[in-house]
Design an enzyme around this catalytic site. Structure first.
Site, PDB file in Angstrom:
ATOM      1  N   VAL A 113      -0.835  -1.555  -4.618  1.00 45.11           N
ATOM      2  CA  VAL A 113      -0.068  -2.208  -5.682  1.00 45.11           C
ATOM      3  C   VAL A 113      -0.418  -3.696  -5.669  1.00 45.11           C
ATOM      4  CG1 VAL A 113       2.239  -2.629  -6.619  1.00 45.11           C
ATOM      5  CG2 VAL A 113       1.811  -0.534  -5.328  1.00 45.11           C
ATOM      6  N   ASP A 156      15.923  12.077  -5.021  1.00 49.14           N
ATOM      7  CA  ASP A 156      15.267  11.493  -3.846  1.00 49.14           C
ATOM      8  C   ASP A 156      15.727  10.053  -3.623  1.00 49.14           C
ATOM      9  OD1 ASP A 156      13.613  11.664  -1.641  1.00 49.14           O
ATOM     10  OD2 ASP A 156      11.808  11.088  -2.739  1.00 49.14           O
ATOM     11  N   LYS A 191       0.884   5.761  -0.468  1.00 46.31           N
ATOM     12  CA  LYS A 191       0.129   6.912   0.022  1.00 46.31           C
ATOM     13  C   LYS A 191      -1.149   7.142  -0.790  1.00 46.31           C
ATOM     14  CE  LYS A 191       1.057  11.682   1.321  1.00 46.31           C
ATOM     15  NZ  LYS A 191       1.819  12.848   0.911  1.00 46.31           N
ATOM     16  N   ARG A 223       0.846  -1.190   0.000  1.00 45.84           N
ATOM     17  CA  ARG A 223       0.000   0.000   0.000  1.00 45.84           C
ATOM     18  C   ARG A 223       0.868   1.221   0.000  1.00 45.84           C
ATOM     19  NH1 ARG A 223      -5.047   0.007   4.147  1.00 45.84           N
ATOM     20  NH2 ARG A 223      -5.330   2.174   3.536  1.00 45.84           N
TER      21      ARG A 223
HETATM   22  P1  AMP Z   1       4.362   2.620  -3.312  1.00 43.44           P
HETATM   23  O1  AMP Z   1       2.985   3.153  -3.543  1.00 43.44           O
HETATM   24  O2  AMP Z   1       5.237   2.750  -4.527  1.00 43.44           O
HETATM   25  O3  AMP Z   1       4.994   3.118  -2.063  1.00 43.44           O
HETATM   26  O4  AMP Z   1       4.186   1.025  -3.132  1.00 43.44           O
HETATM   27  C1  AMP Z   1       3.623   0.474  -1.988  1.00 43.44           C
HETATM   28  C2  AMP Z   1       4.272  -0.866  -1.695  1.00 43.44           C
HETATM   29  O5  AMP Z   1       3.971  -1.805  -2.736  1.00 43.44           O
HETATM   30  C3  AMP Z   1       5.784  -0.810  -1.649  1.00 43.44           C
HETATM   31  O6  AMP Z   1       6.213  -0.443  -0.390  1.00 43.44           O
HETATM   32  C4  AMP Z   1       6.181  -2.230  -2.031  1.00 43.44           C
HETATM   33  O7  AMP Z   1       6.119  -3.083  -0.910  1.00 43.44           O
HETATM   34  C5  AMP Z   1       5.095  -2.642  -2.991  1.00 43.44           C
HETATM   35  N1  AMP Z   1       5.507  -2.446  -4.379  1.00 43.44           N
HETATM   36  C6  AMP Z   1       5.407  -1.299  -5.091  1.00 43.44           C
HETATM   37  N2  AMP Z   1       5.876  -1.458  -6.340  1.00 43.44           N
HETATM   38  C7  AMP Z   1       6.297  -2.744  -6.431  1.00 43.44           C
HETATM   39  C8  AMP Z   1       6.913  -3.534  -7.477  1.00 43.44           C
HETATM   40  N3  AMP Z   1       7.170  -2.994  -8.658  1.00 43.44           N
HETATM   41  N4  AMP Z   1       7.227  -4.807  -7.208  1.00 43.44           N
HETATM   42  C9  AMP Z   1       6.986  -5.341  -5.982  1.00 43.44           C
HETATM   43  N5  AMP Z   1       6.407  -4.662  -4.959  1.00 43.44           N
HETATM   44  C10 AMP Z   1       6.065  -3.372  -5.170  1.00 43.44           C
END
Ligand code: AMP
Length: 296
Positions: free
Chosen positions: A47, A156, A43, A41
């Site tokens: 995913v 970043d 913000k 998840r």
């Molecule tokens: P984010 O919104 O990008 O912070 O994604 C939330 C969480 O989803 C991340 O902290 C990861 O644990 C997981 N996640 C996001 N993108 C990927 C990806 N391309 N492959 C695997 N896990 C992902």
């Protein structure tokens, strides 16, 4: 490209990667994917693991709510992220294959990183071995050299923005603050802990901001905490501006590693160790896996 304003399903598709036919120009919709387990998840949404039906290609589908993007005024930032990330091709940069949207959501089709977040690995281990840290730092230096060659500054670099691929290789995953630039920038962005003095002080900055952040990251890999951490924001700010760099006695870190960090965390941005020189530094040469793959 209009991510948040259009209501019809739209697409940007690099079909050669996901569906196998380079000439094909069809639009992505949710129907093109079988949706699997949630991966995490963020913000602005969730995913999911997903499979593109035609190619059986496994991807990560990031689902973002337009209302939340609009409320937080990050539509412009997302648009820039998509534009930049979709054009980058590097083994240590997470691929963004395409995007589409419907009335309520924006969907990003991302390369799946099976070993998850680097941040969690660091929390689990507290700090990394020199071999592991050097392998990751060299991988990131190569990815940043590639980005800078395309006039993209990441701005970043931090553990939360890094994922681990199937072989244990690092992937830069988040280009939310990146910028495509031919000019010097003045914008304030990113997380305070990783910001270099010139960004904290909002003076002009260029690609050497990423060298500073990589120095901060290298320190955090080896010590488990970023170098300028403090209870109050104002103290972190002061420590960055003064480059108040201290190396604690524990954990034990080699003097070669400390030398490299000291050459990256330099206030005068023009004096920071260039990334191609970093790759020749004895600590990197002696410790980094040439393949960029770390296996514990
Ligand atoms: P984010 O919104 O990008 O912070 O994604 C939330 C969480 O989803 C991340 O902290 C990861 O644990 C997981 N996640 C996001 N993108 C990927 C990806 N391309 N492959 C695997 N896990 C992902």
């Amino acid at each position: 490209m209009a991510i948040a304003t259009e209501t019809q399903p739209q697409q940007h598709k690099d079909s050669s990667e996901v569906s196998g036919s380079a000439a094909e120009q069809r639009r992505w919709t949710l129907n093109d994917f079988d949706i699997g387990k949630p991966l995490g998840r963020g913000k602005f949404g969730h995913v999911y693991l997903a499979r593109e039906k035609t190619s059986n290609h496994i991807v990560a589908l990031k689902v973002l709510f337009k209302s939340q993007l609009q409320q937080s005024q990050v539509v412009h930032q997302l648009r820039r992220e998509v534009e930049i990330q979709s054009h980058l091709r590097h083994p240590h940069i997470l691929r963004l294959y395409g995007y589409f949207y419907d009335q309520k959501r924006v969907y990003l089709i991302l390369e799946y990183a099976p070993k998850g977040e680097l941040y969690k690995e660091l929390q689990k281990c507290k700090y990394f071995s020199e071999r592991r840290a050097a392998t990751y730092v060299a991988s990131l230096a190569r990815a940043l050299i590639y980005c800078h060659g395309k006039h993209v500054i990441h701005r970043d670099i931090k553990p939360e923005n890094l994922l681990i691929g199937s072989q244990g290789e690092l992937k830069i995953a988040d280009f939310g603050w990146s910028v495509h630039t031919f000019n010097r920038r003045r914008t304030m962005c990113g997380t305070l802990d990783y910001l270099p003095p010139e960004m904290v002080e909002s003076v002009e900055h260029d690609a050497s901001v990423d060298i500073w952040s990589l120095g901060v990251l290298c320190y955090e890999f080896l010590y488990g905490v970023p170098p300028f951490e403090a209870k109050e924001h104002s103290d972190t700010y002061r420590r960055i501006i003064q480059v108040d760099l201290k190396f604690p006695p524990k954990p034990i870190v080699s003097s070669a590693a400390k030398d490299l960090i000291s050459q990256m965390l330099v206030k005068d941005s023009s004096q920071r160790l260039p990334l191609h020189k970093l790759l020749e530094h004895p600590w990197i040469v002696q410790n980094a896996e040439p393949s960029g793959v770390y296996r514990s």
